[in-house]
Write a protein that holds these residues in place. Structure first.
Motif, PDB file in Angstrom:
ATOM      1  N   ASP A  63       0.828  -1.199   0.000  1.00  0.00           N
ATOM      2  CA  ASP A  63       0.000   0.000   0.000  1.00  0.00           C
ATOM      3  C   ASP A  63       0.864   1.251   0.000  1.00  0.00           C
ATOM      4  O   ASP A  63       0.549   2.248  -0.648  1.00  0.00           O
ATOM      5  CB  ASP A  63      -0.907   0.031   1.244  1.00  0.00           C
ATOM      6  N   ILE A  64       1.968   1.195   0.753  1.00  0.00           N
ATOM      7  CA  ILE A  64       2.813   2.362   0.957  1.00  0.00           C
ATOM      8  C   ILE A  64       4.275   2.006   0.697  1.00  0.00           C
ATOM      9  O   ILE A  64       4.770   0.995   1.187  1.00  0.00           O
ATOM     10  CB  ILE A  64       2.652   2.902   2.394  1.00  0.00           C
ATOM     11  N   LEU A  65       4.942   2.850  -0.076  1.00  0.00           N
ATOM     12  CA  LEU A  65       6.379   2.715  -0.312  1.00  0.00           C
ATOM     13  C   LEU A  65       7.095   3.813   0.473  1.00  0.00           C
ATOM     14  O   LEU A  65       6.775   4.999   0.329  1.00  0.00           O
ATOM     15  CB  LEU A  65       6.695   2.848  -1.801  1.00  0.00           C
ATOM     16  N   ILE A  66       8.044   3.431   1.310  1.00  0.00           N
ATOM     17  CA  ILE A  66       8.870   4.380   2.053  1.00  0.00           C
ATOM     18  C   ILE A  66      10.255   4.395   1.417  1.00  0.00           C
ATOM     19  O   ILE A  66      10.907   3.356   1.327  1.00  0.00           O
ATOM     20  CB  ILE A  66       9.009   3.992   3.541  1.00  0.00           C
ATOM     21  N   ILE A  67      10.684   5.567   0.949  1.00  0.00           N
ATOM     22  CA  ILE A  67      12.055   5.715   0.455  1.00  0.00           C
ATOM     23  C   ILE A  67      12.795   6.562   1.479  1.00  0.00           C
ATOM     24  O   ILE A  67      12.605   7.775   1.562  1.00  0.00           O
ATOM     25  CB  ILE A  67      12.098   6.368  -0.940  1.00  0.00           C
ATOM     26  N   GLU A  68      13.612   5.904   2.277  1.00  0.00           N
ATOM     27  CA  GLU A  68      14.275   6.538   3.427  1.00  0.00           C
ATOM     28  C   GLU A  68      15.559   5.773   3.726  1.00  0.00           C
ATOM     29  O   GLU A  68      15.522   4.546   3.905  1.00  0.00           O
ATOM     30  CB  GLU A  68      13.332   6.523   4.635  1.00  0.00           C
ATOM     31  N   ASP A  69      16.708   6.488   3.779  1.00  0.00           N
ATOM     32  CA  ASP A  69      17.974   5.789   4.017  1.00  0.00           C
ATOM     33  C   ASP A  69      18.289   5.619   5.496  1.00  0.00           C
ATOM     34  O   ASP A  69      19.230   4.914   5.850  1.00  0.00           O
ATOM     35  CB  ASP A  69      19.131   6.507   3.302  1.00  0.00           C
ATOM     36  N   ASN A  70      17.505   6.259   6.369  1.00  0.00           N
ATOM     37  CA  ASN A  70      17.642   6.043   7.806  1.00  0.00           C
ATOM     38  C   ASN A  70      16.818   4.809   8.168  1.00  0.00           C
ATOM     39  O   ASN A  70      15.602   4.888   8.331  1.00  0.00           O
ATOM     40  CB  ASN A  70      17.163   7.276   8.575  1.00  0.00           C
ATOM     41  N   ALA A  71      17.486   3.673   8.273  1.00  0.00           N
ATOM     42  CA  ALA A  71      16.789   2.401   8.465  1.00  0.00           C
ATOM     43  C   ALA A  71      15.954   2.390   9.740  1.00  0.00           C
ATOM     44  O   ALA A  71      14.830   1.874   9.751  1.00  0.00           O
ATOM     45  CB  ALA A  71      17.788   1.249   8.478  1.00  0.00           C
ATOM     46  N   GLU A  72      16.481   2.967  10.815  1.00  0.00           N
ATOM     47  CA  GLU A  72      15.757   2.955  12.087  1.00  0.00           C
ATOM     48  C   GLU A  72      14.449   3.741  11.980  1.00  0.00           C
ATOM     49  O   GLU A  72      13.394   3.266  12.412  1.00  0.00           O
ATOM     50  CB  GLU A  72      16.634   3.547  13.185  1.00  0.00           C
ATOM     51  N   LEU A  73      14.503   4.931  11.383  1.00  0.00           N
ATOM     52  CA  LEU A  73      13.296   5.738  11.213  1.00  0.00           C
ATOM     53  C   LEU A  73      12.305   5.041  10.286  1.00  0.00           C
ATOM     54  O   LEU A  73      11.102   4.986  10.571  1.00  0.00           O
ATOM     55  CB  LEU A  73      13.654   7.113  10.647  1.00  0.00           C
ATOM     56  N   ALA A  74      12.800   4.495   9.185  1.00  0.00           N
ATOM     57  CA  ALA A  74      11.920   3.811   8.241  1.00  0.00           C
ATOM     58  C   ALA A  74      11.190   2.649   8.898  1.00  0.00           C
ATOM     59  O   ALA A  74       9.995   2.434   8.665  1.00  0.00           O
ATOM     60  CB  ALA A  74      12.724   3.320   7.038  1.00  0.00           C
ATOM     61  N   GLU A  75      11.893   1.906   9.733  1.00  0.00           N
ATOM     62  CA  GLU A  75      11.280   0.754  10.402  1.00  0.00           C
ATOM     63  C   GLU A  75      10.245   1.189  11.436  1.00  0.00           C
ATOM     64  O   GLU A  75       9.203   0.529  11.599  1.00  0.00           O
ATOM     65  CB  GLU A  75      12.370  -0.100  11.045  1.00  0.00           C
ATOM     66  N   VAL A  76      10.501   2.312  12.120  1.00  0.00           N
ATOM     67  CA  VAL A  76       9.513   2.824  13.079  1.00  0.00           C
ATOM     68  C   VAL A  76       8.230   3.224  12.354  1.00  0.00           C
ATOM     69  O   VAL A  76       7.113   2.873  12.771  1.00  0.00           O
ATOM     70  CB  VAL A  76      10.082   4.034  13.855  1.00  0.00           C
ATOM     71  N   ILE A  77       8.394   3.948  11.248  1.00  0.00           N
ATOM     72  CA  ILE A  77       7.222   4.362  10.462  1.00  0.00           C
ATOM     73  C   ILE A  77       6.483   3.138   9.935  1.00  0.00           C
ATOM     74  O   ILE A  77       5.254   3.061   9.993  1.00  0.00           O
ATOM     75  CB  ILE A  77       7.644   5.279   9.306  1.00  0.00           C
ATOM     76  N   ARG A  78       7.234   2.177   9.416  1.00  0.00           N
ATOM     77  CA  ARG A  78       6.613   0.943   8.902  1.00  0.00           C
ATOM     78  C   ARG A  78       5.803   0.245   9.979  1.00  0.00           C
ATOM     79  O   ARG A  78       4.660  -0.177   9.736  1.00  0.00           O
ATOM     80  CB  ARG A  78       7.694  -0.001   8.377  1.00  0.00           C
TER      81      ARG A  78
ATOM     82  N   SER B  54       0.128  -2.432   4.201  1.00  0.00           N
ATOM     83  CA  SER B  54       1.331  -3.160   3.825  1.00  0.00           C
ATOM     84  C   SER B  54       2.369  -2.132   3.378  1.00  0.00           C
ATOM     85  O   SER B  54       2.034  -1.149   2.717  1.00  0.00           O
ATOM     86  CB  SER B  54       1.047  -4.156   2.700  1.00  0.00           C
ATOM     87  N   VAL B  55       3.629  -2.359   3.755  1.00  0.00           N
ATOM     88  CA  VAL B  55       4.669  -1.341   3.563  1.00  0.00           C
ATOM     89  C   VAL B  55       5.933  -1.982   2.990  1.00  0.00           C
ATOM     90  O   VAL B  55       6.339  -3.069   3.405  1.00  0.00           O
ATOM     91  CB  VAL B  55       5.018  -0.654   4.903  1.00  0.00           C
ATOM     92  N   PHE B  56       6.559  -1.273   2.039  1.00  0.00           N
ATOM     93  CA  PHE B  56       7.859  -1.696   1.522  1.00  0.00           C
ATOM     94  C   PHE B  56       8.833  -0.551   1.743  1.00  0.00           C
ATOM     95  O   PHE B  56       8.507   0.613   1.503  1.00  0.00           O
ATOM     96  CB  PHE B  56       7.796  -2.029   0.034  1.00  0.00           C
ATOM     97  N   ILE B  57      10.045  -0.870   2.215  1.00  0.00           N
ATOM     98  CA  ILE B  57      11.070   0.142   2.468  1.00  0.00           C
ATOM     99  C   ILE B  57      12.172   0.034   1.413  1.00  0.00           C
ATOM    100  O   ILE B  57      12.699  -1.050   1.152  1.00  0.00           O
ATOM    101  CB  ILE B  57      11.690  -0.034   3.868  1.00  0.00           C
ATOM    102  N   ALA B  58      12.495   1.176   0.802  1.00  0.00           N
ATOM    103  CA  ALA B  58      13.637   1.260  -0.107  1.00  0.00           C
ATOM    104  C   ALA B  58      14.644   2.232   0.498  1.00  0.00           C
ATOM    105  O   ALA B  58      14.275   3.307   0.976  1.00  0.00           O
ATOM    106  CB  ALA B  58      13.191   1.746  -1.486  1.00  0.00           C
ATOM    107  N   ALA B  59      15.914   1.872   0.473  1.00  0.00           N
ATOM    108  CA  ALA B  59      16.951   2.682   1.111  1.00  0.00           C
ATOM    109  C   ALA B  59      17.549   3.725   0.177  1.00  0.00           C
ATOM    110  O   ALA B  59      18.358   4.553   0.605  1.00  0.00           O
ATOM    111  CB  ALA B  59      18.056   1.783   1.650  1.00  0.00           C
ATOM    112  N   SER B  60      17.157   3.714  -1.094  1.00  0.00           N
ATOM    113  CA  SER B  60      17.686   4.691  -2.047  1.00  0.00           C
ATOM    114  C   SER B  60      16.609   5.059  -3.061  1.00  0.00           C
ATOM    115  O   SER B  60      15.629   4.332  -3.240  1.00  0.00           O
ATOM    116  CB  SER B  60      18.908   4.119  -2.787  1.00  0.00           C
ATOM    117  N   GLY B  61      16.816   6.182  -3.718  1.00  0.00           N
ATOM    118  CA  GLY B  61      15.868   6.607  -4.734  1.00  0.00           C
ATOM    119  C   GLY B  61      15.800   5.632  -5.892  1.00  0.00           C
ATOM    120  O   GLY B  61      14.720   5.345  -6.420  1.00  0.00           O
TER     121      GLY B  61
END
Length: 226
Positions: free
Chosen positions: A3-18, A27-34
């Motif tokens: 449902d949501i794509l997070i593009i964020e290189d701060n892994a800790e912040l991205a995981e908290v948001i997820r 449902s969330v997918f995290i990408a660490a780069s553009g």
């Protein structure tokens, strides 16, 4: 799919948001780069993009521009860059909202819900709107001019639907702003003018002398059509 794509290189912040969003049922997918995020968008349906600006190599502004050129989905920027200049750049590149870090995850979650609700929960049974060579398919949320798909931000799309649905009626700026951004929005009312100008650039033959979306001085805007 997510449902949501997070593009964020701060892994800790991205995981908290997820984690917060998953509790809400998304449902969330995290990408660490553009680059990784854009590759995911090319091959997976996504309803909303949460985008950091300070990314390695391809920065968030570039990602926002490239994503907006191809995909019609809400884009929310999350950035440590403060100030109106950065907000204006983000909005002009196609973002629908801009949150300055640090922010409350509860506020972010509320904004995500609001953008998804406004973008996808459309209860009007009239799924096609047409005027001359301009057509809106409200099922796919796509806009076409002379048969060619136009790249639209979620806010531009919502504004165009409101205007075309009320053809010939003068709509107050305050009403349009509340309908699209919401009464509790942190956006400035001037954001409406920015989005309206971008919309005219896309649908008018001569944006400097608009014939479809006309300004009603002292009131707001009116869709005249052609």
């Amino acid at each position: 799919m997510a449902d949501i794509l997070i593009i964020e290189d701060n892994a800790e912040l991205a995981e908290v948001i997820r984690d917060f969003l998953q509790v809400e049922g998304y449902s969330v997918f995290i990408a660490a780069s553009g680059e990784e995020g854009l590759a995911y968008l090319e091959t997976h349906p996504v309803k909303l993009l949460l985008l950091d600006i300070m990314l390695p190599e391809l920065d968030g502004f570039a990602v926002c521009r490239l994503a907006r050129e191809k995909f019609n989905l809400p884009i929310l920027i999350m950035s440590a860059r403060h100030g109106d200049d950065n907000k204006i750049i983000g909005l002009e590149l196609g973002a629908d909202d801009y949150l300055e870090k640090p922010f409350s995850v509860n506020l972010l979650t509320a904004k995500v819900k609001a953008h998804l609700r406004r973008s996808y929960e459309m209860n009007d049974d009239k799924q096609l709107l047409a005027d001359g060579d301009l057509t809106i398919n409200r099922t796919s949320m796509m806009v076409y001019k002379s048969g060619q798909q136009l790249g639209m931000t979620a806010k531009e799309y919502e504004l165009l639907v409101l205007l075309m649905s009320n053809k010939g009626k003068a709509l107050r700026k305050e009403w349009l702003f509340q309908q699209v951004w919401g009464a509790d929005s942190f956006s400035e009312p001037s954001t409406l003018t920015v989005h309206m100008n971008k919309l005219r650039d896309k649908i008018e033959l001569n944006p400097k002398e608009p014939r479809r979306i006309v300004t009603v001085w002292g009131v707001g805007y009116k869709y005249e059509g052609i």
